[in-house]
Scaffold this motif. Structure first.
Motif, PDB file in Angstrom:
ATOM      1  N   ASN A 231      11.441 -39.080   9.252  1.00  0.00           N
ATOM      2  CA  ASN A 231      10.995 -40.652  10.221  1.00  0.00           C
ATOM      3  C   ASN A 231       9.568 -40.062  10.667  1.00  0.00           C
ATOM      4  N   GLN A 232       9.363 -38.960  10.530  1.00  0.00           N
ATOM      5  CA  GLN A 232       7.776 -38.361  11.801  1.00  0.00           C
ATOM      6  C   GLN A 232       8.177 -38.858  12.698  1.00  0.00           C
ATOM      7  N   GLN A 233       9.481 -38.091  13.739  1.00  0.00           N
ATOM      8  CA  GLN A 233       9.614 -38.734  15.109  1.00  0.00           C
ATOM      9  C   GLN A 233       9.292 -37.300  15.501  1.00  0.00           C
ATOM     10  N   VAL A 234       9.636 -36.048  15.377  1.00  0.00           N
ATOM     11  CA  VAL A 234       8.870 -35.265  15.564  1.00  0.00           C
ATOM     12  C   VAL A 234       8.358 -33.770  14.637  1.00  0.00           C
ATOM     13  N   ILE A 235       6.932 -33.497  14.763  1.00  0.00           N
ATOM     14  CA  ILE A 235       7.211 -33.000  14.078  1.00  0.00           C
ATOM     15  C   ILE A 235       7.759 -31.163  14.175  1.00  0.00           C
ATOM     16  N   VAL A 236       8.679 -30.382  13.146  1.00  0.00           N
ATOM     17  CA  VAL A 236       9.798 -29.554  12.808  1.00  0.00           C
ATOM     18  C   VAL A 236       9.522 -28.216  12.468  1.00  0.00           C
ATOM     19  N   VAL A 237       9.050 -27.643  13.239  1.00  0.00           N
ATOM     20  CA  VAL A 237       8.424 -26.478  12.561  1.00  0.00           C
ATOM     21  C   VAL A 237       9.599 -24.785  12.742  1.00  0.00           C
ATOM     22  N   ALA A 238      10.021 -24.688  10.926  1.00  0.00           N
ATOM     23  CA  ALA A 238      11.059 -24.694  11.447  1.00  0.00           C
ATOM     24  C   ALA A 238      11.220 -23.148  10.447  1.00  0.00           C
ATOM     25  N   ASP A 239      11.469 -21.344  10.556  1.00  0.00           N
ATOM     26  CA  ASP A 239      11.543 -20.464  10.777  1.00  0.00           C
ATOM     27  C   ASP A 239      12.273 -20.264   9.845  1.00  0.00           C
ATOM     28  N   SER A 240      12.231 -18.986   8.763  1.00  0.00           N
ATOM     29  CA  SER A 240      14.388 -19.368   7.673  1.00  0.00           C
ATOM     30  C   SER A 240      15.035 -19.086   8.279  1.00  0.00           C
ATOM     31  N   LEU A 241      15.012 -18.321   9.740  1.00  0.00           N
ATOM     32  CA  LEU A 241      15.959 -18.108  10.269  1.00  0.00           C
ATOM     33  C   LEU A 241      16.703 -18.747  10.989  1.00  0.00           C
ATOM     34  N   SER A 242      16.205 -20.155  11.368  1.00  0.00           N
ATOM     35  CA  SER A 242      16.972 -20.933  12.009  1.00  0.00           C
ATOM     36  C   SER A 242      18.192 -21.982  10.814  1.00  0.00           C
ATOM     37  N   ASN A 243      17.949 -21.299  10.091  1.00  0.00           N
ATOM     38  CA  ASN A 243      18.544 -22.010   8.543  1.00  0.00           C
ATOM     39  C   ASN A 243      18.615 -23.733   8.888  1.00  0.00           C
ATOM     40  N   LEU A 244      17.083 -24.371   9.441  1.00  0.00           N
ATOM     41  CA  LEU A 244      16.995 -25.606   9.401  1.00  0.00           C
ATOM     42  C   LEU A 244      16.072 -25.940   8.656  1.00  0.00           C
ATOM     43  N   GLN A 245      15.843 -25.392   7.479  1.00  0.00           N
ATOM     44  CA  GLN A 245      14.461 -26.295   7.224  1.00  0.00           C
ATOM     45  C   GLN A 245      14.914 -26.456   6.046  1.00  0.00           C
ATOM     46  N   GLY A 246      14.857 -27.900   6.581  1.00  0.00           N
ATOM     47  CA  GLY A 246      15.377 -29.194   5.679  1.00  0.00           C
ATOM     48  C   GLY A 246      14.413 -29.632   4.972  1.00  0.00           C
ATOM     49  N   LYS A 247      14.369 -31.055   4.275  1.00  0.00           N
ATOM     50  CA  LYS A 247      13.169 -32.097   4.016  1.00  0.00           C
ATOM     51  C   LYS A 247      12.215 -32.879   5.124  1.00  0.00           C
ATOM     52  N   GLY A 248      11.268 -32.077   5.013  1.00  0.00           N
ATOM     53  CA  GLY A 248      10.499 -32.632   6.270  1.00  0.00           C
ATOM     54  C   GLY A 248       9.615 -31.673   6.931  1.00  0.00           C
ATOM     55  N   THR A 249      10.262 -30.791   6.877  1.00  0.00           N
ATOM     56  CA  THR A 249      10.069 -30.012   7.935  1.00  0.00           C
ATOM     57  C   THR A 249       9.137 -28.793   8.152  1.00  0.00           C
ATOM     58  N   ILE A 250       8.140 -28.357   8.803  1.00  0.00           N
ATOM     59  CA  ILE A 250       7.239 -27.277   8.162  1.00  0.00           C
ATOM     60  C   ILE A 250       7.877 -26.059   7.916  1.00  0.00           C
ATOM     61  N   THR A 251       7.518 -25.440   6.751  1.00  0.00           N
ATOM     62  CA  THR A 251       7.955 -23.598   6.854  1.00  0.00           C
ATOM     63  C   THR A 251       6.830 -22.984   6.557  1.00  0.00           C
ATOM     64  N   PHE A 336      -1.396 -36.733  13.743  1.00  0.00           N
ATOM     65  CA  PHE A 336      -1.606 -35.277  14.833  1.00  0.00           C
ATOM     66  C   PHE A 336       0.011 -35.049  13.619  1.00  0.00           C
ATOM     67  N   ALA A 337       0.398 -35.762  13.503  1.00  0.00           N
ATOM     68  CA  ALA A 337       2.013 -35.785  12.257  1.00  0.00           C
ATOM     69  C   ALA A 337       0.777 -35.247  10.673  1.00  0.00           C
ATOM     70  N   GLN A 338       0.184 -36.567  10.024  1.00  0.00           N
ATOM     71  CA  GLN A 338      -0.874 -35.946   9.195  1.00  0.00           C
ATOM     72  C   GLN A 338      -0.858 -34.888   8.779  1.00  0.00           C
TER      73      GLN A 338
END
Length: 424
Positions: A231-251, A336-338
């Motif tokens: 929903n582009q409410q935030v930019i989620v920057v997720a390392d692999s160890l977060s175990n939160l690398q979902g759809k739409g996250t920055i990995t 910013f999101a783009q």
């Protein structure tokens, strides 16, 4: 042993010796304990760590006196910084024989220093009822403390006198109703007043980064993170160890965050973090250069200033706060999101082609292994370049485990063995 069983502890890892024989025999003979014998204390401690990591419950470690206890130290330090519960029982000489040129006598009291939540000294005799009551209290307190957030290792040093072994035919009588102490606690949440204040402040932010650190897999949290990212409410920057690398996250941020010419366009006006450490050095350095507010979500309020700019600690469970946050976030600045999403998409398009064309070596080898794994499962990764390669390669669907508490290079195989003994 009876108190451990009554408190719900079932898993014990033994490294037998003479001095710890009474402990070894008591755990081995208790009908509710599942006991494993690992002769090498260094491996035993990491195996127990891997078991406790899966169970999210204390695992008991038992060793003999002297340097045996020192061989536990690397895994205990790892457990402390990863917040994994262990109950460490070290047999010891009676106090009058320590430092008297007797065998296996080292200074075992508080030997793990600040790397355990607390260290207890057991009574060396039980002649008086107060000493028995003291032992019961210590046992309960140690178990509760190992579980209490943040979970971690607790040390009980136990002086033992001869004889160590029972007479032939002697039986162990365990009390059916040992004295136990229970702890009732509630989920940490922010007050309505605190949330109202945050709501007012949030209205001024349009470029928010959400940065999760190392944590166990959490399906409810992942679903929420995916919804916020898509929903582009935030930019989620997720390392692999977060175990939160979902759809739409920055990995794939490791590929381009090191380019300083991009930093101005990618700079956020608020960072919100939760969890423990991250892998990406580029992300750390990028965030340390931002002179902006940084909020960290931490139930006990004991946050670490990883990015050298911490301004607010949010004493809440992450899921509770982020659920509230989704309903009160202002829209992100579209440019910013783009910019973040465009860089992610460019690397995602180019990287597979590069890996097919590049000369075979460590990086493409790791990529081939990851491609061959089933989507659902658990992956244990060694430290140094192994976990960095995994992080370079972007989104993982497996649960990722790695000893990043101390980021040491030892114990990775043993931790995986321990996890496999418990996990299906």
């Amino acid at each position: 042993m009876a108190i451990c069983a009554a408190q719900g502890i079932r898993q014990v890892v033994l490294s037998p010796g003479s001095r710890c024989a009474p402990l070894t025999l008591a755990f081995a003979r208790h009908p509710e304990m599942e006991v494993r014998t690992i002769a090498d204390e260094r491996s035993a401690a990491f195996i127990a760590l891997g078991m406790a990591q899966q169970l999210k419950e204390p695992v008991v470690l038992v060793c003999t006196s002297g340097s045996a206890a020192l061989n536990y130290f690397p895994a205990i330090a790892e457990a402390f910084f990863q917040q994994i519960p262990l109950l460490v029982l070290t047999a010891d000489r009676p106090p009058e024989w320590v430092d008297q040129w007797d065998g296996q006598t080292i200074f075992q009291e508080e030997v793990y220093g600040k790397h355990v939540k607390k260290s207890f000294r057991f009574p060396d005799t039980f002649a008086h009822p107060d000493q028995v009551r003291h032992a019961h209290r210590i046992s309960n307190e140690a178990i509760l403390l190992s579980r209490q957030f943040p979970a971690g290792p607790v040390h009980l040093n136990i002086p033992l006198r001869e004889p160590f072994y029972p007479e032939e035919g002697e039986t162990f009588q365990f009390p059916k109703h040992p004295p136990i102490v229970t702890l009732e606690s509630s989920e940490a949440r922010l007050s309505d007043g605190a949330l109202e204040k945050l709501k007012s402040e949030l209205s001024s932010f349009r470029r928010i980064l959400l940065v999760p650190g190392q944590q166990a897999s959490n399906p409810a949290l992942l679903s929420l993170i995916e919804r916020m990212a898509q929903n582009q409410q935030v930019i989620v920057v997720a390392d692999s160890l977060s175990n939160l690398q979902g759809k739409g996250t920055i990995t794939l941020h490791d590929h381009w965050l090191g380019r300083e010419e991009l930093h101005a366009a990618l700079a956020p006006d608020l960072v919100i973090s939760f969890g423990k450490s991250i892998i990406s050095k580029a992300l750390k350095l990028f965030l340390r250069k931002q002179d902006i507010p940084h909020w960290h979500i931490q139930p006990d309020g004991q946050a670490k200033d990883t990015y050298a700019g911490l301004t607010r600690i949010l004493g809440s469970e992450p899921l509770a706060f982020l659920t509230w946050l989704t309903a009160h976030l202002p829209p992100l600045e579209s440019d910013f999101a783009q910019r973040w999403q465009l860089l992610e998409e460019q690397v995602a398009t180019i990287l597979p082609k590069v890996l097919k064309e590049v000369q075979f070596g460590e990086y493409p080898a790791v990529n081939q292994v990851l491609d061959a794994l089933p989507e659902i499962g658990q992956l244990h990764v060694a430290n140094s370049m192994a976990i960095r390669y995994v992080n370079f390669l972007g989104r993982r669907t497996q649960e990722i485990c790695c000893n990043r508490g101390t980021s040491g290079i030892d114990g990775s195989n043993s931790t995986a063995v321990g996890a496999s003994l418990i996990s299906q």
